[in-house]
Scaffold this motif. Structure first.
Motif, PDB file in Angstrom:
ATOM      1  N   ASP A  58      23.416  55.951 -10.795  1.00 47.84           N
ATOM      2  CA  ASP A  58      22.568  56.068 -11.984  1.00 47.84           C
ATOM      3  C   ASP A  58      22.426  57.505 -12.490  1.00 47.84           C
ATOM      4  O   ASP A  58      21.722  57.766 -13.455  1.00 47.84           O
ATOM      5  CB  ASP A  58      21.197  55.442 -11.751  1.00 47.84           C
ATOM      6  N   GLY A  59      23.092  58.463 -11.840  1.00 48.73           N
ATOM      7  CA  GLY A  59      23.103  59.842 -12.309  1.00 48.73           C
ATOM      8  C   GLY A  59      21.778  60.564 -12.222  1.00 48.73           C
ATOM      9  O   GLY A  59      21.543  61.530 -12.933  1.00 48.73           O
ATOM     10  N   ASP A  60      20.896  60.120 -11.304  1.00 44.06           N
ATOM     11  CA  ASP A  60      19.584  60.759 -11.207  1.00 44.06           C
ATOM     12  C   ASP A  60      19.529  61.890 -10.182  1.00 44.06           C
ATOM     13  O   ASP A  60      18.480  62.467  -9.954  1.00 44.06           O
ATOM     14  CB  ASP A  60      18.505  59.717 -10.891  1.00 44.06           C
ATOM     15  N   GLY A  61      20.670  62.206  -9.581  1.00 41.41           N
ATOM     16  CA  GLY A  61      20.713  63.292  -8.605  1.00 41.41           C
ATOM     17  C   GLY A  61      20.385  62.859  -7.187  1.00 41.41           C
ATOM     18  O   GLY A  61      20.436  63.669  -6.266  1.00 41.41           O
ATOM     19  N   ILE A  62      20.040  61.604  -6.992  1.00 41.74           N
ATOM     20  CA  ILE A  62      19.733  61.081  -5.657  1.00 41.74           C
ATOM     21  C   ILE A  62      20.886  60.161  -5.252  1.00 41.74           C
ATOM     22  O   ILE A  62      21.168  59.174  -5.943  1.00 41.74           O
ATOM     23  CB  ILE A  62      18.413  60.275  -5.650  1.00 41.74           C
ATOM     24  N   PRO A  63      21.583  60.476  -4.139  1.00 42.42           N
ATOM     25  CA  PRO A  63      22.677  59.598  -3.716  1.00 42.42           C
ATOM     26  C   PRO A  63      22.186  58.166  -3.512  1.00 42.42           C
ATOM     27  O   PRO A  63      21.062  57.936  -3.066  1.00 42.42           O
ATOM     28  CB  PRO A  63      23.136  60.212  -2.384  1.00 42.42           C
TER      29      PRO A  63
END
Length: 93
Positions: free
Chosen positions: A80-85
């Motif tokens: 989702d591209g939120d910076g959280i793997p």
């Protein structure tokens, strides 16, 4: 020796040998040695490993993984591209 598919199972002899299959056994194209629900013929067509149910190591078997050979679709992918793997993102738990 001059036939690219000696047993007529749709799998090239060279690929069968590389995967430890018998290029003279026409039945091994329909076998599923890794138990992921994909036949060897399907694994060949998709470019996945017929001896690993999860070719890219992302925790999803190849038969349900949208990107079964994507090296970025693994433990550290961020769908989702939120910076959280994804492995740590509560949206994907």
């Amino acid at each position: 020796m001059n036939n690219a598919d000696s047993d007529g199972d749709g799998l090239p002899d060279g690929w069968e040998v590389a995967q430890g299959l018998n290029p003279l056994n026409g039945g091994d194209g329909q076998a599923d040695p890794d138990g992921d629900g994909l036949t060897n013929a399907q694994e060949y067509a998709m470019g996945t490993n017929p001896h690993s149910a999860d070719t890219d190591g992302d925790g999803k078997d190849d038969n349900v993984d949208q990107y079964p050979t994507d090296p970025n679709d693994g433990e550290y992918s961020d769908s989702d591209g939120d910076g959280i793997p994804d492995a740590y993102d509560p949206d994907f738990q």
